[in-house]
Design an enzyme around this catalytic site. Structure first.
Site, PDB file in Angstrom:
ATOM      1  N   CYS A  27       0.833  -1.202   0.000  1.00 31.75           N
ATOM      2  CA  CYS A  27       0.000   0.000   0.000  1.00 31.75           C
ATOM      3  C   CYS A  27       0.870   1.255   0.000  1.00 31.75           C
ATOM      4  CB  CYS A  27      -0.921  -0.006   1.218  1.00 31.75           C
ATOM      5  SG  CYS A  27      -2.083   1.382   1.281  1.00 31.75           S
ATOM      6  N   CYS A  63      -6.566  -4.071   7.035  1.00 32.08           N
ATOM      7  CA  CYS A  63      -7.758  -3.213   7.025  1.00 32.08           C
ATOM      8  C   CYS A  63      -8.872  -3.771   6.157  1.00 32.08           C
ATOM      9  CB  CYS A  63      -7.387  -1.801   6.586  1.00 32.08           C
ATOM     10  SG  CYS A  63      -6.896  -1.648   4.853  1.00 32.08           S
TER      11      CYS A  63
END
Length: 384
Positions: A117, A216
């Site tokens: 990410c 997440c």
């Protein structure tokens, strides 16, 4: 104008910068944005919408990408007194992070989605968009430090507080990205409690918000269930080093190198000692287990190296970190073509293909690469 450790320096030093502050909805990014604004920079807050259905991400203040987090980030921006926007990067996140995560596990590897990410979203898609809009830097709440050298180049270093250092997941940043990175918390010799106290003094409601944990985009924390949903169950054998069948599994993606718990083997080891996952082979749908000493790794080959500055021109001695919260180990490493060859001074365990190895020269981050194969004291593992 005041400044702070971790701010871009050099020709822009003393100049008011246009800063895009990535605000996750947590306390670290909120304090980082506040410090950047307090230093006199022109700060705009942005929250990244990373899911087409944010309700499917973690809730209860455990994630960094939920509707709740977006609202927390907006409230923090209002208190700081900066403009705030939400940018939709859901499709890019799905392709570059979530799908990569699924594909890596399907291939028998163990990826780090947070590192991916940072590479693909926060310091590629976000930074590129920020620069196109005329911003000078992207500010985040990461604990790391950017150092300007006399020749004008920049280096990434560990945070002053090793307990909070996050340079491992930033090791994928190149020099161009570092030139536009701002880490206001990197040189903070304070505890997390003191960061929270600072947030409280600033009137930021996230001061008491728990830190984010786990992945997440896996709402319930059940990684194996998430992978089963995407990859389907595929029963296969769990075997020992001789190929003797000891049990079964419902998907090789449910295992990682070095795993001990959850094997559910019906046959005890002859010596009565625990067994560990030694190899994962999606090709023949088997998981191989064995004794702990069979995990000893003496060297490895890594691919897709990314250098935080000039690439090393030959072999060198470094320390290496193999996990986000792992310790350092001494290595000799050398770039060979598009690969990185690494030899360990002492054997290490729990090294899995797909993980990142990050090299350090003292506190300086040299670069990062993805582990492809490992060399064990007893035998080599299969290629990536």
């Amino acid at each position: 104008m005041t400044d702070f450790p971790g701010a871009p320096t050099g020709p822009r030093e003393g100049r008011r910068l246009r800063v895009l502050a990535a605000m996750s909805g947590g306390v670290d990014s909120a304090v980082a944005a506040a410090r950047a604004a307090e230093a006199g920079h022109d700060v705009t807050g942005v929250h990244l919408a990373l899911s087409a259905n944010p309700q499917s991400f973690r809730t209860g203040a455990r994630g960094c990408c939920t509707v709740e987090d977006s609202r927390d980030a907006r409230r923090a921006a209002d208190v700081i007194g900066i403009p705030f926007y939400v940018w939709d990067l859901a499709e890019r996140f799905r392709e570059d992070v979530v799908q990569d995560f699924v594909d890596e596990y399907a291939a028998g590897r163990t990826p780090n989605p947070c590192l991916r990410c940072n590479e693909k979203i926060k310091f590629a898609a976000l930074l590129d968009k920020a620069l196109a809009l005329g911003f000078d830097a992207v500010c985040t709440g990461h604990y790391a430090t950017v150092v300007l050298r006399e020749d004008g180049s920049r280096e990434l270093h560990r945070a002053s507080d090793m307990a909070k250092d996050q340079s491992y997941v930033l090791g994928v940043l190149d020099e161009r990205q570092l030139a536009h990175a701002m880490f206001p918390l990197g040189d903070t010799l304070t505890t997390k409690g003191e960061i929270r106290a600072e947030a409280e003094l600033r009137g930021l409601a996230v001061a008491r918000k728990p830190d984010s944990h786990d992945i997440c985009f896996i709402a319930d924390g059940d990684t194996q269930g998430f992978l089963a949903k995407h990859l389907g169950e595929a029963e296969g054998d769990i075997v020992d080093e001789d190929g003797t069948r000891l049990g079964t599994h419902t998907g090789t993606y449910g295992y990682t190198i070095g795993q001990r718990k959850g094997l559910r083997l019906g046959v005890p080891a002859p010596d009565g000692k625990p067994r560990y996952v030694l190899d994962i082979s999606p090709v023949n749908n088997t998981v191989t287990v064995g004794p702990s000493e069979a995990l000893d790794v003496t060297g490895l080959t890594a691919i897709r190296p990314r250098w935080c500055g000039t690439a090393p021109s030959g072999p060198g001695t470094y320390t290496a970190q193999l996990r986000a919260h792992g310790g350092e180990t001494e290595v000799t490493a050398e770039p060979v073509g598009e690969e990185l060859r690494v030899e360990f001074t002492e054997a290490v365990r729990g090294v899995a293909p797909g993980q990142a190895i990050v090299l350090y020269d003292g506190t300086r981050v040299v670069g990062s690469a993805t582990i492809a194969t490992t060399e064990r004291a007893r035998e080599a593992t299969r290629p990536i």
